[in-house]
Design a protein around this motif. Structure first.
Motif, PDB file in Angstrom:
ATOM      1  N   ILE A 177      -4.224   5.661   6.310  1.00 35.66           N
ATOM      2  CA  ILE A 177      -3.324   4.511   6.184  1.00 35.66           C
ATOM      3  C   ILE A 177      -4.220   3.299   6.012  1.00 35.66           C
ATOM      4  CG2 ILE A 177      -1.679   3.023   7.379  1.00 35.66           C
ATOM      5  CD1 ILE A 177      -0.527   5.472   8.740  1.00 35.66           C
ATOM      6  N   SER A 199       3.344  -4.850   0.094  1.00 34.27           N
ATOM      7  CA  SER A 199       2.961  -3.553  -0.478  1.00 34.27           C
ATOM      8  C   SER A 199       2.766  -3.780  -1.973  1.00 34.27           C
ATOM      9  CB  SER A 199       4.024  -2.486  -0.214  1.00 34.27           C
ATOM     10  OG  SER A 199       5.262  -2.856  -0.785  1.00 34.27           O
ATOM     11  N   GLN A 220      -2.259   4.016  -6.358  1.00 33.70           N
ATOM     12  CA  GLN A 220      -1.245   3.581  -5.412  1.00 33.70           C
ATOM     13  C   GLN A 220       0.168   3.890  -5.898  1.00 33.70           C
ATOM     14  OE1 GLN A 220       0.555   1.954  -2.021  1.00 33.70           O
ATOM     15  NE2 GLN A 220      -1.484   2.755  -2.367  1.00 33.70           N
ATOM     16  N   TYR A 232       2.292   6.209  -4.128  1.00 33.54           N
ATOM     17  CA  TYR A 232       2.589   5.872  -2.724  1.00 33.54           C
ATOM     18  C   TYR A 232       3.440   4.607  -2.600  1.00 33.54           C
ATOM     19  CZ  TYR A 232      -0.897   9.380  -1.699  1.00 33.54           C
ATOM     20  OH  TYR A 232      -1.578  10.569  -1.633  1.00 33.54           O
ATOM     21  N   SER A 291       4.465   3.192   0.908  1.00 31.56           N
ATOM     22  CA  SER A 291       3.826   1.938   1.316  1.00 31.56           C
ATOM     23  C   SER A 291       4.872   0.869   1.601  1.00 31.56           C
ATOM     24  CB  SER A 291       2.874   1.457   0.219  1.00 31.56           C
ATOM     25  OG  SER A 291       1.797   2.350   0.070  1.00 31.56           O
ATOM     26  N   LEU A 304      -5.081  -3.041  -2.943  1.00 35.95           N
ATOM     27  CA  LEU A 304      -4.212  -1.899  -2.638  1.00 35.95           C
ATOM     28  C   LEU A 304      -4.080  -0.947  -3.819  1.00 35.95           C
ATOM     29  CD1 LEU A 304      -1.259  -3.746  -0.815  1.00 35.95           C
ATOM     30  CD2 LEU A 304      -3.427  -2.929   0.140  1.00 35.95           C
ATOM     31  N   PRO A 307      -0.736   5.462   1.888  1.00 35.10           N
ATOM     32  CA  PRO A 307       0.104   4.318   2.229  1.00 35.10           C
ATOM     33  C   PRO A 307      -0.782   3.103   2.483  1.00 35.10           C
ATOM     34  CG  PRO A 307       0.787   6.274   3.457  1.00 35.10           C
ATOM     35  CD  PRO A 307      -0.498   6.624   2.762  1.00 35.10           C
ATOM     36  N   ALA A 308      -0.443   1.983   1.868  1.00 33.34           N
ATOM     37  CA  ALA A 308      -1.335   0.821   1.923  1.00 33.34           C
ATOM     38  C   ALA A 308      -0.520  -0.453   1.995  1.00 33.34           C
ATOM     39  CB  ALA A 308      -2.248   0.797   0.692  1.00 33.34           C
ATOM     40  N   VAL A 309      -0.932  -1.340   2.876  1.00 34.60           N
ATOM     41  CA  VAL A 309      -0.273  -2.640   2.989  1.00 34.60           C
ATOM     42  C   VAL A 309      -1.330  -3.722   3.177  1.00 34.60           C
ATOM     43  CG1 VAL A 309       1.818  -1.657   4.040  1.00 34.60           C
ATOM     44  CG2 VAL A 309      -0.012  -2.534   5.515  1.00 34.60           C
TER      45      VAL A 309
END
Ligand SMILES: [Zn+2]
Length: 264
Positions: A114, A133, A165, A168, A172, A202, A208-210
């Motif tokens: 994460i 996101s 990304q 996801y 995300s 990102l 998952p990326a924030v």
């Protein structure tokens, strides 16, 4: 359960071991009553203090520099996540400035990660926080569509780096909204939902990326920002716990990776 091949060697736990063992030059063995640190099987938390090196990020009139502030927050966060049993990796732990691709590569080295990027804004209502996101400006390419295949299929390897990304986005976004709710509980007047935005670091993250941005470097006193560190830490740890509840102790720990929900 453990097989002890030599039962005669058993000693009462409270008595010191009579046999001479190799000299221990380190600190004495801790008493058996110290609890082991929690071992949590779960995602690796990648914390990304944005900017660094020659890139100061936002700077305030009071001397606050974003790159330093986010590193401080990142270290705080790491300590708390580790206390909760998570494995934590920082994309930088000094005044360096890894490239966006290097930051993503740090995350992509783990099969279950994460990614949380930290920023401090130059604007915004003081004492608030906003989660982002990633949002692509263009629709998915054919290659990405082909790659949006079930986990483990060979075609996933065809995802272009800068499209990582895309697989996801939904996950995300869901995580970002979770984070935003937790931030809102601690920083009133924060927006109620996350925002989709092309936060560059990102884009190449295959997890998952924030990004979380605190407001702001314009505080008259740096202590105002420092004081956001503790609630920020709690909000993010809580968010991950809600997003990825710990598996039951006897549960199956495989197959817990979270690809985009509903991917087919
Ligand atoms: Zn920034």
């Amino acid at each position: 359960m453990a097989q002890q091949p030599d039962p005669p060697a058993q000693q009462p736990p409270a008595s010191p071991a009579p046999q001479t063992s190799p000299a221990q030059t380190q600190t004495p063995a801790p008493p058996a009553t110290i609890p082991a640190p929690p071992v949590r099987v779960g995602p690796t938390i990648i914390i990304d203090p944005a900017h660094g090196g020659t890139d100061n990020g936002a700077q305030g009139a009071s001397g606050i520099v974003e790159k330093d502030m986010v590193l401080r927050f990142a270290r705080q966060l790491r300590a708390e996540f580790e206390r909760q049993g998570f494995r934590v990796v920082l994309t930088r732990n000094d005044d360096s400035n890894p490239s966006y691709e290097d930051r993503a590569a740090t995350a992509n080295a783990y099969h279950d990660a994460i990614f949380i990027s930290l920023h401090v804004a130059s604007t915004g209502k003081l004492g608030t926080a906003q989660t982002y996101s990633y949002q692509y400006s263009s629709p998915a390419t054919q290659a990405t569509d082909a790659a949006a295949a079930p986990a483990g299929s060979a075609s996933r390897s065809l995802v272009p780096w800068e499209e990582a990304q895309r697989l996801y986005l939904e996950t995300s976004h869901r995580f970002a909204d979770l984070v935003q709710v937790q931030l809102g509980l601690r920083f009133s007047d924060s927006p109620s939902t996350s925002k989709p935005f092309a936060v560059r670091e990102l884009r190449s993250v295959a997890a998952p990326a924030v990004a979380v941005e605190l407001s702001s470097v314009a505080v008259p006193d740096a202590n105002m920002l420092y004081s956001m560190g503790f609630p920020l830490m709690n909000a993010l740890v809580r968010s991950v716990q809600l997003f990825r509840p710990a598996p039951a102790a006897s549960g199956n720990i495989s197959g817990v990776a979270v690809p985009a929900a509903g991917a087919k």
